[in-house]
Enzyme design. Sequence first.
Site, PDB file in Angstrom:
ATOM      1  N   SER A  27      30.326  13.707   2.151  1.00 33.90           N
ATOM      2  CA  SER A  27      30.052  12.341   2.592  1.00 33.90           C
ATOM      3  C   SER A  27      29.988  11.338   1.447  1.00 33.90           C
ATOM      4  O   SER A  27      30.382  10.184   1.619  1.00 33.90           O
ATOM      5  CB  SER A  27      28.738  12.317   3.381  1.00 33.90           C
ATOM      6  OG  SER A  27      27.661  12.785   2.587  1.00 33.90           O
ATOM      7  N   GLY A  78      31.822  16.891  -4.998  1.00 27.11           N
ATOM      8  CA  GLY A  78      30.418  17.237  -4.931  1.00 27.11           C
ATOM      9  C   GLY A  78      30.210  18.666  -5.410  1.00 27.11           C
ATOM     10  O   GLY A  78      31.139  19.312  -5.900  1.00 27.11           O
ATOM     11  N   ASP A  80      27.236  22.343  -5.069  1.00 24.82           N
ATOM     12  CA  ASP A  80      25.987  22.939  -4.601  1.00 24.82           C
ATOM     13  C   ASP A  80      24.973  23.024  -5.736  1.00 24.82           C
ATOM     14  O   ASP A  80      23.790  22.778  -5.543  1.00 24.82           O
ATOM     15  CB  ASP A  80      26.247  24.341  -4.036  1.00 24.82           C
ATOM     16  CG  ASP A  80      27.152  24.290  -2.817  1.00 24.82           C
ATOM     17  OD1 ASP A  80      26.783  23.629  -1.836  1.00 24.82           O
ATOM     18  OD2 ASP A  80      28.234  24.900  -2.862  1.00 24.82           O
ATOM     19  N   GLY A  93      31.849  24.485   1.044  1.00 23.47           N
ATOM     20  CA  GLY A  93      32.963  23.947   1.817  1.00 23.47           C
ATOM     21  C   GLY A  93      34.089  24.916   2.116  1.00 23.47           C
ATOM     22  O   GLY A  93      34.871  24.697   3.036  1.00 23.47           O
ATOM     23  N   GLU A  99      40.205  22.919  -4.553  1.00 23.59           N
ATOM     24  CA  GLU A  99      39.408  22.012  -5.376  1.00 23.59           C
ATOM     25  C   GLU A  99      39.592  22.325  -6.857  1.00 23.59           C
ATOM     26  O   GLU A  99      39.684  21.421  -7.690  1.00 23.59           O
ATOM     27  CB  GLU A  99      37.927  22.138  -5.007  1.00 23.59           C
ATOM     28  CG  GLU A  99      37.578  21.547  -3.654  1.00 23.59           C
ATOM     29  CD  GLU A  99      36.130  21.795  -3.275  1.00 23.59           C
ATOM     30  OE1 GLU A  99      35.523  20.882  -2.693  1.00 23.59           O
ATOM     31  OE2 GLU A  99      35.606  22.891  -3.557  1.00 23.59           O
TER      32      GLU A  99
END
Length: 225
Positions: A27, A78, A80, A93, A99
Amino acid sequence: MSIKQAIVQQALPLIKPGMIVGFGGGSTVAELVKEAANHVNDIQVVTPSPTTRQLATVLGYTVIDPQYCDRVDIAFDGCDQLDTHGSALKSGGGIHTNEKIIATLADNYWLLTVKSRLVQEQFDPKTPLVLEVLPKALALVMRAITEHGGQASIRTAANRDGMTLTDNGNFLIDCHFPSYSHLTALNTEFATLAGVVETSYFDHLVTNAILGDEATGTVSQLFEE
């Protein structure tokens, strides 16, 4: 202003006209995609996230497929967990292989996250090390995880019966270990095991990070420039 908006406002000036920009998932990155569309012209986008790709397309960006891109000016994502050495765990994800391709292509790879996810020493094993695995290597990899003292579980789909398949058509294995005291060596063992496509440990790939402090509402950079 929310902490997410504060992170985005600090990241926005890093994006310059004419850049090829990598946007990951989540987000906070989605908010940055929206803000950049309103403030910076002539950006081309590359992304590992189907959701971000859809958003970027709707907003009018030129979206490049990673297979045709050999360099990215800057990429945002982003995580964790993140440490002070520029390494990160990106396990949630399930798109860590794609990524990591963009992170490796990028001249600068920035993580946007909250300060509570920054670890000072070793990573917290509550976050699994995730392996993307070729289906034919499943039994081999499951045995190797057990031999290294881990507990393995195949990630299942939340909205259908069966295993989660990555965009590359592979399985995801969540690996839980009692400790990450030797994570780099452990990661190397699995990354070089036949049938493992990629791991969710990003070893010294992070250029910098923008960290939001939810308690104070302030933001800071991991490495001051």
